[in-house]
Scaffold this motif. Structure first.
Motif, PDB file in Angstrom:
ATOM      1  N   GLY A 183      71.864  41.122  34.550  1.00  0.00           N
ATOM      2  CA  GLY A 183      71.457  42.478  34.201  1.00  0.00           C
ATOM      3  C   GLY A 183      70.325  43.030  35.037  1.00  0.00           C
ATOM      4  O   GLY A 183      70.065  44.234  35.008  1.00  0.00           O
ATOM      5  N   ARG A 184      69.632  42.177  35.798  1.00  0.00           N
ATOM      6  CA  ARG A 184      68.530  42.661  36.632  1.00  0.00           C
ATOM      7  C   ARG A 184      68.335  41.728  37.814  1.00  0.00           C
ATOM      8  O   ARG A 184      68.725  40.558  37.782  1.00  0.00           O
ATOM      9  CB  ARG A 184      67.232  42.776  35.838  1.00  0.00           C
ATOM     10  N   VAL A 190      72.297  41.043  39.250  1.00  0.00           N
ATOM     11  CA  VAL A 190      72.483  42.192  38.350  1.00  0.00           C
ATOM     12  C   VAL A 190      73.754  42.018  37.532  1.00  0.00           C
ATOM     13  O   VAL A 190      73.771  42.268  36.316  1.00  0.00           O
ATOM     14  CB  VAL A 190      72.516  43.509  39.154  1.00  0.00           C
ATOM     15  N   ARG A 191      74.816  41.573  38.173  1.00  0.00           N
ATOM     16  CA  ARG A 191      76.071  41.375  37.454  1.00  0.00           C
ATOM     17  C   ARG A 191      75.983  40.217  36.463  1.00  0.00           C
ATOM     18  O   ARG A 191      76.569  40.264  35.384  1.00  0.00           O
ATOM     19  CB  ARG A 191      77.211  41.120  38.448  1.00  0.00           C
ATOM     20  N   ARG A 234      72.756  46.724  32.519  1.00  0.00           N
ATOM     21  CA  ARG A 234      72.718  46.487  33.959  1.00  0.00           C
ATOM     22  C   ARG A 234      72.299  47.742  34.700  1.00  0.00           C
ATOM     23  O   ARG A 234      72.789  48.828  34.423  1.00  0.00           O
ATOM     24  CB  ARG A 234      74.093  46.025  34.455  1.00  0.00           C
TER      25      ARG A 234
END
Length: 428
Positions: free
Chosen positions: A96-97, A92-93, A22
């Motif tokens: 990861g992006r 993101v959480r 992340r």
């Protein structure tokens, strides 16, 4: 061995499929920028409305102007920017992006909000603003395409600035002497390829550090063209430095589309060739055997060598192609606009193009969009200066470079260059 077998050879790092790395750079950058814009609205409030003129006097279809109340538009944009920042944090959480569309929509709201604030009580010609953005972005796009090809092949092309400048110089001289801009265009491509040939020879054949070679080439081309300008072009400017520009070509029907028609389809041949170049590079890179080999030597040259690809030869010829494309971009500065050559007239465009390569994650389409964003920032600077915006002139001059730093350092998120980028390949 079949092409699909080559494509799987070492193109992905040995990372377990369950691993999620992340990077919170995107939501942090978006949150910081949202806070700054909100502070701007609080500490420097402006009254009235900004007028966006959507049609030019010669447009076949006339659209009514759009009025943007400064306060309401600003705070609505802040609200959407906050929502998009939260969405980026969520993705993101969870994954990861952050998806690219979040950044794209965020930038759109940031631009609208800033335009409303900066142009309060004034009128902005949207068609002129966008047309200026495209014009300023064209050399960046050519340079970015050259950068993408070079780095996908495993060679860092710091010399884009020198290739653009060499192309501009050669195009100006040849078109002035022959009065044929097409000859200047061909000469510019050859000049860019020659600069790239020096880079390829030292970086690929003699294993010299690619960044150092690129920097030296930039200095060399700047010095050489400045010397020739002072000693050769200036004494006989009428003969050697009066380039012939390309005429604008209007595409029937398409040029009459409101807003976008005059911007995209009333251009010179250099812009239309750019459209074609972006499409060809994208299709070629991801859907042809050439692109498969190009990416293979940039990702895992040893695996590519194992299946019979001549790694260094493939790199060498693709670096030459990249240089020719960048040299073509240099023609915009002279025969593209009918402007005489001047010292260092590219003004760092090659480095902005290199930033677009990184922002675009080594993808031709994304790099093109990044270059358009940088071109828009430069055009916005010019437009706001003309309409008398209260934004300090020093900040206006900084604007394109502030945008560059913002997107590369914060918005680009987690990005991985080709695995063998910048690494010389020694067989055996």
């Amino acid at each position: 061995m079949s092409a699909p077998q080559v494509s799987t050879a070492g193109l992905m790092p040995d990372v377990p499929s369950t691993t999620v790395v992340r990077s919170f750079k995107v939501p942090i950058a978006l949150g910081a920028f949202t806070a700054l814009f909100a502070l701007l609205m609080l500490l420097a409030p402006r009254e009235g409305a900004a007028t966006l003129r959507l049609s030019g006097d010669s447009d076949a279809i006339q659209l009514p102007p759009l009025l943007l109340p400064v306060t309401a538009t600003g705070w609505v944009c802040v609200a959407f920017m906050l929502a998009l920042t939260a969405a980026a944090l969520y993705f993101v959480r969870a994954q990861g992006r952050s998806p690219l569309w979040i950044v794209s929509v965020y930038i759109l709201f940031a631009i609208v909000g800033f335009l409303a604030w900066a142009a309060a009580g004034a009128t902005i010609p949207v068609v002129g603003l966008l047309a200026g953005a495209v014009a300023l972005a064209v050399p960046l796009i050519y340079g970015a395409l050259g950068g993408v090809i070079g780095e996908r092949a495993g060679v860092v092309n710091i010399a884009i600035e020198g290739q653009l400048l060499a192309g501009a110089f050669t195009a100006a001289v040849l078109s002035s002497v022959t009065r044929q801009p097409l000859i200047g265009l061909v000469g510019a491509m050859i000049a860019g390829a020659l600069v790239a040939a020096v880079l390829a020879t030292f970086a690929i054949t003699y294993f010299v550090d690619q960044v150092i070679v690129g920097v030296v080439l930039n200095v060399l081309v700047i010095g050489l063209t400045s010397f020739l300008f002072s000693q050769v072009l200036q004494p006989d400017a009428t003969t050697l430095n009066s380039p012939v520009r390309f005429d604008r070509i209007q595409i029937p029907l398409l040029s009459d589309i409101p807003v976008l028609g005059p911007v995209l389809f009333r251009q010179t041949i250099l812009v239309y060739v750019m459209y074609l170049a972006v499409a060809l590079v994208y299709v070629g890179m991801f859907h042809t055997r050439w692109g498969l080999r190009l990416r293979a030597v940039g990702e895992h040259p040893k695996a590519a060598d194992t299946v019979g690809i001549r790694v260094n030869a493939t790199r060498f010829w693709n670096v030459l192609l990249a240089g020719a494309i960048a040299g073509l971009g240099g023609t915009i500065f002279t025969i593209g606009n009918g402007i005489p050559f001047n010292k260092e007239m590219t003004a760092g465009a090659g480095f902005i193009a290199l930033a677009a390569v990184i922002f675009g994650q080594w993808d031709p389409i994304k790099a093109t969009l990044a270059a358009l964003l940088f071109g828009f920032a430069s055009s916005l600077q010019n437009t706001l200066s003309i309409i008398g915006s209260p934004v300090p002139s020093e900040f206006m001059l900084m604007l394109p470079y502030v945008v560059t730093i913002f997107v590369v350092a914060g918005v680009v998120g987690k990005s991985r260059a080709p695995a063998a980028d910048g690494k010389p390949y020694i067989k055996g």
